[in-house]
Design a protein around this motif. Structure first.
Motif, PDB file in Angstrom:
ATOM      1  N   LEU A  86       0.837  -1.229   0.015  1.00  0.00           N
ATOM      2  CA  LEU A  86       0.004  -0.221  -0.215  1.00  0.00           C
ATOM      3  C   LEU A  86       0.956   1.208  -0.136  1.00  0.00           C
ATOM      4  O   LEU A  86       1.739   1.217   0.726  1.00  0.00           O
ATOM      5  N   ALA A  87       0.390   2.222  -0.920  1.00  0.00           N
ATOM      6  CA  ALA A  87       1.358   3.354  -0.984  1.00  0.00           C
ATOM      7  C   ALA A  87       0.441   4.381  -0.633  1.00  0.00           C
ATOM      8  O   ALA A  87       0.012   5.495  -1.552  1.00  0.00           O
ATOM      9  N   GLU A 127     -18.068   9.339   0.381  1.00  0.00           N
ATOM     10  CA  GLU A 127     -18.636   9.559   1.628  1.00  0.00           C
ATOM     11  C   GLU A 127     -17.636   9.327   2.907  1.00  0.00           C
ATOM     12  O   GLU A 127     -17.855   9.669   3.827  1.00  0.00           O
ATOM     13  N   ARG A 128     -16.556   8.826   2.590  1.00  0.00           N
ATOM     14  CA  ARG A 128     -15.500   8.706   3.440  1.00  0.00           C
ATOM     15  C   ARG A 128     -14.296   9.594   3.126  1.00  0.00           C
ATOM     16  O   ARG A 128     -13.073   9.232   4.000  1.00  0.00           O
ATOM     17  N   LYS A 129     -14.257  10.621   2.362  1.00  0.00           N
ATOM     18  CA  LYS A 129     -13.347  11.508   2.095  1.00  0.00           C
ATOM     19  C   LYS A 129     -12.780  12.144   3.100  1.00  0.00           C
ATOM     20  O   LYS A 129     -11.659  12.465   3.180  1.00  0.00           O
ATOM     21  N   ASN A 130     -13.292  12.254   4.260  1.00  0.00           N
ATOM     22  CA  ASN A 130     -12.704  13.201   5.342  1.00  0.00           C
ATOM     23  C   ASN A 130     -12.297  12.340   6.343  1.00  0.00           C
ATOM     24  O   ASN A 130     -11.776  12.778   7.638  1.00  0.00           O
ATOM     25  N   ASP A 131     -12.456  10.821   6.150  1.00  0.00           N
ATOM     26  CA  ASP A 131     -11.816  10.011   7.176  1.00  0.00           C
ATOM     27  C   ASP A 131     -10.502   9.748   6.915  1.00  0.00           C
ATOM     28  O   ASP A 131      -9.873   9.537   5.782  1.00  0.00           O
ATOM     29  N   TYR A 132      -9.705   9.573   8.164  1.00  0.00           N
ATOM     30  CA  TYR A 132      -8.338   9.043   7.979  1.00  0.00           C
ATOM     31  C   TYR A 132      -8.135   7.768   7.549  1.00  0.00           C
ATOM     32  O   TYR A 132      -8.763   6.749   7.904  1.00  0.00           O
ATOM     33  N   ALA A 133      -7.222   7.436   6.533  1.00  0.00           N
ATOM     34  CA  ALA A 133      -6.825   6.215   6.000  1.00  0.00           C
ATOM     35  C   ALA A 133      -6.562   5.104   6.985  1.00  0.00           C
ATOM     36  O   ALA A 133      -6.857   3.950   6.910  1.00  0.00           O
ATOM     37  N   LYS A 134      -6.131   5.375   8.276  1.00  0.00           N
ATOM     38  CA  LYS A 134      -5.727   4.575   9.189  1.00  0.00           C
ATOM     39  C   LYS A 134      -7.057   3.783   9.689  1.00  0.00           C
ATOM     40  O   LYS A 134      -6.798   2.728  10.200  1.00  0.00           O
ATOM     41  N   ASN A 135      -8.276   4.456   9.543  1.00  0.00           N
ATOM     42  CA  ASN A 135      -9.482   3.814  10.124  1.00  0.00           C
ATOM     43  C   ASN A 135     -10.236   2.976   9.033  1.00  0.00           C
ATOM     44  O   ASN A 135     -11.404   2.655   9.386  1.00  0.00           O
ATOM     45  N   PHE A 136      -9.526   2.986   7.849  1.00  0.00           N
ATOM     46  CA  PHE A 136     -10.135   2.210   6.635  1.00  0.00           C
ATOM     47  C   PHE A 136      -9.838   0.708   7.124  1.00  0.00           C
ATOM     48  O   PHE A 136      -8.850   0.228   7.572  1.00  0.00           O
ATOM     49  N   SER A 137     -10.621  -0.211   6.404  1.00  0.00           N
ATOM     50  CA  SER A 137     -10.472  -1.631   6.337  1.00  0.00           C
ATOM     51  C   SER A 137      -9.347  -1.869   5.004  1.00  0.00           C
ATOM     52  O   SER A 137      -9.149  -0.972   4.543  1.00  0.00           O
ATOM     53  N   GLY A 138      -9.076  -3.255   5.100  1.00  0.00           N
ATOM     54  CA  GLY A 138      -7.981  -3.380   4.127  1.00  0.00           C
ATOM     55  C   GLY A 138      -8.442  -3.217   2.787  1.00  0.00           C
ATOM     56  O   GLY A 138      -7.600  -2.789   1.930  1.00  0.00           O
ATOM     57  N   GLY A 139      -9.843  -3.690   2.464  1.00  0.00           N
ATOM     58  CA  GLY A 139     -10.376  -3.431   1.086  1.00  0.00           C
ATOM     59  C   GLY A 139     -10.289  -2.182   0.800  1.00  0.00           C
ATOM     60  O   GLY A 139     -10.128  -1.294  -0.310  1.00  0.00           O
ATOM     61  N   MET A 140     -10.743  -0.952   1.747  1.00  0.00           N
ATOM     62  CA  MET A 140     -10.968   0.402   1.434  1.00  0.00           C
ATOM     63  C   MET A 140      -9.642   1.065   1.226  1.00  0.00           C
ATOM     64  O   MET A 140      -9.368   1.857   0.331  1.00  0.00           O
ATOM     65  N   LYS A 141      -8.636   0.568   1.865  1.00  0.00           N
ATOM     66  CA  LYS A 141      -7.231   1.014   1.692  1.00  0.00           C
ATOM     67  C   LYS A 141      -7.045   0.529   0.248  1.00  0.00           C
ATOM     68  O   LYS A 141      -6.250   1.325  -0.369  1.00  0.00           O
ATOM     69  N   ARG A 142      -7.211  -0.618  -0.213  1.00  0.00           N
ATOM     70  CA  ARG A 142      -6.841  -1.060  -1.704  1.00  0.00           C
ATOM     71  C   ARG A 142      -7.536  -0.036  -2.570  1.00  0.00           C
ATOM     72  O   ARG A 142      -7.012   0.420  -3.480  1.00  0.00           O
ATOM     73  N   ARG A 143      -8.722   0.348  -2.315  1.00  0.00           N
ATOM     74  CA  ARG A 143      -9.545   1.316  -3.248  1.00  0.00           C
ATOM     75  C   ARG A 143      -8.923   2.592  -3.285  1.00  0.00           C
ATOM     76  O   ARG A 143      -8.807   3.220  -4.189  1.00  0.00           O
ATOM     77  N   LEU A 144      -8.321   3.019  -2.141  1.00  0.00           N
ATOM     78  CA  LEU A 144      -7.579   4.351  -2.057  1.00  0.00           C
ATOM     79  C   LEU A 144      -6.474   4.466  -2.606  1.00  0.00           C
ATOM     80  O   LEU A 144      -6.193   5.469  -3.216  1.00  0.00           O
TER      81      LEU A 144
END
Length: 250
Positions: A86-87, A127-144
């Motif tokens: 993840l980058a 809808e999660r644009k203002n959330d910190y990446a550290k709070n994302f699930s693994g799948g959401m981090k991949r999408r980011l």
């Protein structure tokens, strides 16, 4: 359609070990091109050389008919690289991550904001644009991770194991987005340890082992290398026959 990417005798050595060995590939504009190989086959090293992250020992990379070494600034802007690792920056918000990477391509102001919104919408994270990446699930981090790579509208997207360690729903979402990007005009290079993914989305497939190109073609053409009745064999069995190895450990 022409050839968007060509490698000529591409070679990478570390001391006495040859990781990529005289690799010659031609990837057509508009196709989804799969790159298969067991661990240590040289896939990631090849991707890193294509993206100018490491220098070849020998050989060259051409993008859109131009030598990468001589035209780095122009050609790197044509690439979007989604690495296996993840980058993203965990302590930045989703939109801040996309802004950071997109702005590297001199995109500013209202155009930058538009690209950020487009990218996050594309991967379903508006809808999660203002959330910190550290709070994302693994799948959401991949999408980011994908959103960060597409903001500058690249012509060639390179996915290196983008579905490792994520749930089936996120995997299907990513595969659908890859096909959607391709339909919109992007050429895609896709590496994976999941044969079913490669067979489902790729127009042609190259098999590497020990840094060498073993075979290349459509799924049907690869099967015909092994048997006459292609319905009697799976692509996984073809891979095992050609390399003597499993694509991944189950």
């Amino acid at each position: 359609m022409g050839i968007i990417l060509r490698t000529k005798d591409l070679t990478k050595k570390y001391d006495d070990k040859t990781v990529v060995d005289n690799l010659n590939l031609e990837i057509n504009e508009g196709e989804i091109f799969g790159l298969l190989g067991p661990n240590g086959a040289g896939k990631s090293t090849t991707m890193n050389m294509i993206c100018n992250l490491i220098r070849p020992t020998l050989g060259s990379v051409e993008i859109m008919g131009k030598d990468l070494k001589k035209n780095k600034k122009e050609l790197i802007s044509k690439l979007g690289y989604i690495p296996q690792e993840l980058a993203i920056h965990e302590n930045l918000k989703a939109w801040e991550n996309v802004e950071l990477f997109t702005s590297l391509y001199k995109i500013k102001g209202s155009d930058l904001k538009k690209r950020i919104d487009e990218s996050l919408d594309y991967v379903g994270l508006s809808e999660r644009k203002n959330d910190y990446a550290k709070n994302f699930s693994g799948g959401m981090k991949r999408r980011l991770n994908i959103a960060c790579a597409i903001g500058h509208h690249p012509d060639l997207l390179i996915f290196d194991e983008p579905t490792v360690g994520i749930d089936p729903q996120s995997r299907n979402f990513i595969l659908d987005k890859i096909k959607e990007s391709n339909k919109k005009g992007a050429t895609v290079i896709y590496t994976s340890h999941y044969m079913e993914e490669v067979e489902a989305i790729c127009d042609r497939i190259a098999i590497m082992d020990n840094g060498k190109l073993i075979a290349i073609g459509t799924s049907e053409e690869l099967k015909k290398l092994v048997v006459d009745d292609i319905d009697s064999i799976t692509l996984e069995e073809v891979f095992l026959t050609l390399t003597g190895k499993k694509l991944r450990d189950y």
